[in-house]
Design a protein around this motif. Sequence first.
Motif, short mmCIF file in Angstrom:
data_model
loop_
_atom_site.label_atom_id
_atom_site.label_comp_id
_atom_site.label_asym_id
_atom_site.label_seq_id
_atom_site.Cartn_x
_atom_site.Cartn_y
_atom_site.Cartn_z
N LEU A 66 0.82 -1.21 0.00
CA LEU A 66 0.00 0.00 0.00
C LEU A 66 0.86 1.26 0.00
CD1 LEU A 66 -2.91 1.11 0.21
CD2 LEU A 66 -2.56 1.18 2.68
N LEU A 67 1.88 1.30 0.84
CA LEU A 67 2.77 2.47 0.89
C LEU A 67 3.52 2.65 -0.42
CD1 LEU A 67 4.22 2.20 4.51
CD2 LEU A 67 2.57 3.86 3.65
N THR A 68 4.00 1.56 -0.98
CA THR A 68 4.76 1.63 -2.23
C THR A 68 3.89 2.14 -3.38
OG1 THR A 68 6.10 -0.22 -1.49
CG2 THR A 68 6.19 0.30 -3.82
N LEU A 69 2.70 1.59 -3.53
CA LEU A 69 1.84 2.01 -4.62
C LEU A 69 1.27 3.41 -4.41
CD1 LEU A 69 -0.04 -1.31 -5.44
CD2 LEU A 69 1.85 -0.25 -6.67
N THR A 70 0.97 3.77 -3.16
CA THR A 70 0.50 5.12 -2.87
C THR A 70 1.57 6.16 -3.19
OG1 THR A 70 -0.93 4.26 -1.11
CG2 THR A 70 -0.45 6.63 -1.07
N ALA A 71 2.81 5.88 -2.81
CA ALA A 71 3.91 6.79 -3.12
C ALA A 71 4.11 6.90 -4.63
CB ALA A 71 5.19 6.33 -2.44
N ALA A 72 4.02 5.79 -5.34
CA ALA A 72 4.19 5.83 -6.80
C ALA A 72 3.10 6.66 -7.45
CB ALA A 72 4.19 4.41 -7.35
N ILE A 73 1.86 6.50 -7.01
CA ILE A 73 0.75 7.28 -7.59
C ILE A 73 0.91 8.76 -7.25
CG2 ILE A 73 -1.74 7.67 -7.46
CD1 ILE A 73 -1.99 4.59 -7.12
N TYR A 74 1.26 9.06 -6.00
CA TYR A 74 1.43 10.45 -5.59
C TYR A 74 2.54 11.13 -6.38
CZ TYR A 74 2.47 14.51 -2.73
OH TYR A 74 2.70 15.79 -2.31
N LEU A 75 3.63 10.43 -6.59
CA LEU A 75 4.74 11.01 -7.35
C LEU A 75 4.44 11.11 -8.84
CD1 LEU A 75 7.72 9.22 -5.57
CD2 LEU A 75 7.15 11.66 -5.45
N ALA A 76 3.48 10.32 -9.32
CA ALA A 76 3.14 10.33 -10.75
C ALA A 76 2.03 11.32 -11.09
CB ALA A 76 2.73 8.93 -11.19
N ILE A 77 1.49 12.02 -10.11
CA ILE A 77 0.39 12.97 -10.37
C ILE A 77 0.77 14.01 -11.43
CG2 ILE A 77 -0.96 14.84 -9.33
CD1 ILE A 77 -1.33 13.02 -6.90
N PRO A 78 1.97 14.62 -11.38
CA PRO A 78 2.31 15.58 -12.44
C PRO A 78 2.31 14.95 -13.83
CG PRO A 78 3.82 15.84 -10.61
CD PRO A 78 2.98 14.62 -10.33
N LEU A 79 2.72 13.71 -13.93
CA LEU A 79 2.73 13.03 -15.22
C LEU A 79 1.30 12.77 -15.69
CD1 LEU A 79 4.45 11.62 -17.40
CD2 LEU A 79 4.24 9.53 -16.07
N ILE A 80 0.43 12.42 -14.76
CA ILE A 80 -0.97 12.13 -15.10
C ILE A 80 -1.69 13.40 -15.54
CG2 ILE A 80 -3.18 11.32 -14.16
CD1 ILE A 80 -1.49 9.47 -12.32
N THR A 81 -1.43 14.51 -14.86
CA THR A 81 -2.12 15.77 -15.18
C THR A 81 -1.51 16.50 -16.37
OG1 THR A 81 -0.76 16.95 -13.56
CG2 THR A 81 -2.91 16.10 -12.81
N GLY A 82 -0.41 16.00 -16.91
CA GLY A 82 0.17 16.59 -18.11
C GLY A 82 1.24 17.63 -17.84
N HIS A 83 1.64 17.82 -16.60
CA HIS A 83 2.70 18.77 -16.29
C HIS A 83 4.06 18.12 -16.48
CE1 HIS A 83 -0.80 20.37 -14.11
NE2 HIS A 83 -0.27 21.55 -14.43
N SER A 84 5.08 18.95 -16.54
CA SER A 84 6.43 18.40 -16.64
C SER A 84 6.80 17.75 -15.31
CB SER A 84 7.44 19.50 -17.01
OG SER A 84 7.50 20.46 -15.97
N MET A 85 7.69 16.80 -15.39
CA MET A 85 8.03 16.01 -14.21
C MET A 85 9.54 16.00 -14.02
SD MET A 85 6.40 12.34 -13.51
CE MET A 85 6.90 11.28 -12.23
N GLU A 86 9.97 16.17 -12.76
CA GLU A 86 11.40 16.14 -12.48
C GLU A 86 11.93 14.72 -12.69
OE1 GLU A 86 9.19 17.12 -10.08
OE2 GLU A 86 9.44 19.28 -10.01
N THR A 87 13.22 14.64 -12.94
CA THR A 87 13.85 13.35 -13.21
C THR A 87 13.80 12.44 -11.99
OG1 THR A 87 15.33 14.44 -14.76
CG2 THR A 87 15.96 12.25 -14.03
N TRP A 88 14.02 13.00 -10.80
CA TRP A 88 14.03 12.18 -9.59
C TRP A 88 12.65 11.58 -9.34
CZ3 TRP A 88 11.01 13.23 -5.34
CH2 TRP A 88 10.45 14.51 -5.26
N ARG A 89 11.60 12.33 -9.64
CA ARG A 89 10.24 11.78 -9.48
C ARG A 89 10.00 10.63 -10.45
NH1 ARG A 89 5.43 14.93 -7.55
NH2 ARG A 89 6.29 16.56 -6.25
#
Length: 148
Positions: A19-42
């Motif tokens: 749950l923690l792993t997938l929640t963190a992955a989804i939270y960090l992927a929000i900029p990618l999902i919304t179409g914004h640019s995403m930092e490399t570390w994210r």
Amino acid sequence: MTVSRPKPSTLFALGVFILLTLTAAIYLAIPLITGHSMETWRLLLVLLLAPTGLGLLTRVVFSYKKVEVRKDRFVVTHPFRPGGNWQEKYREVDFWKEETVKTGGTQYKELLAVFISGKKLRVSMQEYTEYAKVVRALERHAGKKKRS
């Protein structure tokens, strides 16, 4: 009849990690999902966390098994794996062994039973309930086939 299944504490710990792993992955992927640019570390963290969480979730779901120790046989049920259910009689045990590994202050015990048909049954003391009863059933019905 004795039923051995994964301990609730094992499933809970794995579930929290997934749950923690997938929640963190989804939270960090929000900029990618919304179409914004995403930092490399994210992006790197998403590429690390998402496959880890999904892979572990798949493994936990498809490796879940319930072992029934009946009067004359073992019945192994994989509720989430199609065609994964099987049963073998005690006399069809080719050999079995119990391995003990000392880790820190505790002992890790694992039982391996190999049947003539080639099927294997693995049960560990730390991960499954009723471990002692499974070992006792094998000692009683297939004691001569034990390997050390």
